[in-house]
Design a protein around this motif. Structure first.
Motif, PDB file in Angstrom:
ATOM      1  N   GLY A  80       0.819  -1.201   0.000  1.00 16.57           N
ATOM      2  CA  GLY A  80       0.000   0.000   0.000  1.00 16.57           C
ATOM      3  C   GLY A  80       0.854   1.253   0.000  1.00 16.57           C
ATOM      4  N   GLY A  81       0.173   2.389   0.078  1.00 22.73           N
ATOM      5  CA  GLY A  81       0.886   3.657   0.082  1.00 22.73           C
ATOM      6  C   GLY A  81      -0.080   4.818  -0.046  1.00 22.73           C
ATOM      7  N   THR A  82       0.459   5.956  -0.394  1.00 25.98           N
ATOM      8  CA  THR A  82      -0.322   7.174  -0.607  1.00 25.98           C
ATOM      9  C   THR A  82       0.050   7.759  -1.955  1.00 25.98           C
ATOM     10  OG1 THR A  82      -0.510   7.703   1.752  1.00 25.98           O
ATOM     11  CG2 THR A  82      -0.756   9.527   0.202  1.00 25.98           C
ATOM     12  N   ILE A  83      -0.959   8.141  -2.714  1.00 24.27           N
ATOM     13  CA  ILE A  83      -0.695   8.843  -3.969  1.00 24.27           C
ATOM     14  C   ILE A  83      -1.264  10.246  -3.843  1.00 24.27           C
ATOM     15  CG2 ILE A  83      -2.745   7.715  -4.995  1.00 24.27           C
ATOM     16  CD1 ILE A  83      -1.367   8.207  -7.745  1.00 24.27           C
ATOM     17  N   ASN A  84      -0.389  11.219  -4.054  1.00 22.36           N
ATOM     18  CA  ASN A  84      -0.756  12.638  -3.973  1.00 22.36           C
ATOM     19  C   ASN A  84      -0.454  13.258  -5.332  1.00 22.36           C
ATOM     20  OD1 ASN A  84      -1.058  15.357  -3.464  1.00 22.36           O
ATOM     21  ND2 ASN A  84       0.117  15.365  -1.566  1.00 22.36           N
ATOM     22  N   LYS A  85      -1.444  13.154  -6.222  1.00 21.83           N
ATOM     23  CA  LYS A  85      -1.288  13.666  -7.579  1.00 21.83           C
ATOM     24  C   LYS A  85      -2.529  14.469  -7.947  1.00 21.83           C
ATOM     25  CE  LYS A  85       2.665  11.724  -8.765  1.00 21.83           C
ATOM     26  NZ  LYS A  85       3.857  12.521  -9.155  1.00 21.83           N
ATOM     27  N   PRO A  86      -2.351  15.714  -8.422  1.00 19.92           N
ATOM     28  CA  PRO A  86      -3.513  16.555  -8.759  1.00 19.92           C
ATOM     29  C   PRO A  86      -4.289  15.983  -9.937  1.00 19.92           C
ATOM     30  CG  PRO A  86      -1.477  17.576  -9.519  1.00 19.92           C
ATOM     31  CD  PRO A  86      -1.074  16.393  -8.697  1.00 19.92           C
ATOM     32  N   ILE A  87      -5.593  16.196  -9.910  1.00 22.89           N
ATOM     33  CA  ILE A  87      -6.479  15.672 -10.943  1.00 22.89           C
ATOM     34  C   ILE A  87      -7.250  16.814 -11.589  1.00 22.89           C
ATOM     35  CG2 ILE A  87      -8.575  14.291 -11.345  1.00 22.89           C
ATOM     36  CD1 ILE A  87      -7.553  12.325  -9.262  1.00 22.89           C
TER      37      ILE A  87
END
Length: 350
Positions: free
Chosen positions: A183-190
């Motif tokens: 798992g993890g975290t994705i911080n990407k603008p959409i």
């Protein structure tokens, strides 16, 4: 149509320093279009630190207290329609719905009626006096699971503010294509996909902040069951983020990739995967602060039958494969009209 008014309050973040007032407010109050916010500013509906500001081009400093007087039309022209609702909780202020697949939330182009809003207006006529019939957030048409609906304007205001503060906890179950190691975290603008207006995309320029936390629950041969917690709530957020990572949701018609199966999978299983024509995504848990009692409330909704069957098939596929002996006769998948991309054992990470 009748007009309803209520105030939204927020603090302009310091990260917005130097931005136009309308741009900063469009980020803070993302449920409303920038054009609508511009008009409210010009109409004197915005106060910064208690002072009315009528200039959309005004540069903000960050830290200002903003009050936005929202004026919306009540839903007097939307027809009430008798559509079955699965109401899992209700009191005088809110109701929580377990939305089925195939139900659109708002009327719009291609879906003028037969929506959740039409159903809500039939269920409770008083919701005509609440903007959007009390709907404060959305699920995609083919995503199942929990949604909260406000029954009064004060409750709606309070819930919208919680959503803006990322104080509403929304947890989703999903099945993705591919073996996700961890798992993890994705911080990407959409933002809107510039080449296809029906789709969203990760966009470094022009995208809005989007943060998804995910963890692996179960591995299959070439699929993974995951759980995702949203920190923000952008359109198609989980679908876009998972596709960006290279693990699109099973059955996703917009962001999915070529049909792909593990080697030597049973033909009946292949057929089920082939005809799973919705994204395997379910909003299974919802937590928020009640707008009246101020108590934290939590709800859970079991996964729908189609996703449970999908998971059972993928589990059984693992069991069958492990029992197979060398020299196994392969099925002729062409007889089933299935175009596949074979995955060898070497393609599957440990």
């Amino acid at each position: 149509m009748t007009q309803s008014k209520h105030n939204l309050t927020a603090t302009i973040p310091f990260s917005c320093m130097g931005e136009r007032l309308d741009a900063a407010l469009a980020q803070l109050f993302s449920d409303y279009s920038r054009n609508r916010i511009q008009q409210w500013i010009k109409d004197g509906k915005v106060r910064l630190d208690g002072v009315v500001n009528t200039k959309p081009r005004h540069s903000v400093l960050g830290g200002e207290q903003v009050v936005l007087e929202v004026e919306l039309q009540a839903e007097t022209d939307i027809p009430a329609q008798e559509i079955e609702l699965n109401v899992v909780y209700e009191d005088d202020a809110i109701m929580v719905i377990n939305k089925p697949a195939g139900l659109v939330v708002h009327p719009g182009a291609g879906n003028p009626d037969g929506t959740l809003m039409n159903a809500l207006l039939y269920y409770n006529e008083a919701l005509r006096e609440v903007p959007r019939a009390g709907i404060v957030h959305r699920l995609d048409k083919d995503t199942t699971g929990l949604m909260v609906v406000a029954k009064t304007i004060p409750a709606q205001t309070h819930l919208v503010e919680q959503l803006q503060r990322h104080a509403v906890e929304r947890i989703y179950d999903a099945v993705v294509v591919g073996r996700m190691n961890s798992g993890g975290t994705i911080n990407k603008p959409i933002g809107r996909n510039p080449s296809d207006r029906k789709k969203m995309a990760v966009r470094a320029v022009g995208g809005k902040e989007a943060v998804s936390h995910y963890r692996v629950l179960e591995h299959f041969r070439e699929h993974t069951r995951i759980r995702v917690k949203l920190e923000t709530g952008r359109t198609h957020q989980i679908r876009v983020h998972m596709s960006y990572l290279g693990f699109p949701l099973v059955g996703d018609p917009l962001y999915g990739t070529r049909f792909r199966i593990p080697r030597q999978m049973e033909p009946d299983f292949v057929d089920y995967l082939r005809h799973f024509h919705r994204q395997a995504l379910h909003a299974g848990a919802l937590s928020l602060t009640h707008p009246v009692s101020r108590k934290v409330m939590k709800w859970k909704a079991p996964m729908p039958d189609d996703m449970l069957e999908l998971i059972d098939i993928l589990r059984e596929d693992v069991e069958i494969y492990e029992e197979q002996q060398l020299g196994y006769d392969e099925f002729d998948y062409e007889d089933y009209g299935v175009e596949v991309e074979w995955v060898t054992d070497e393609d599957i990470p440990d």
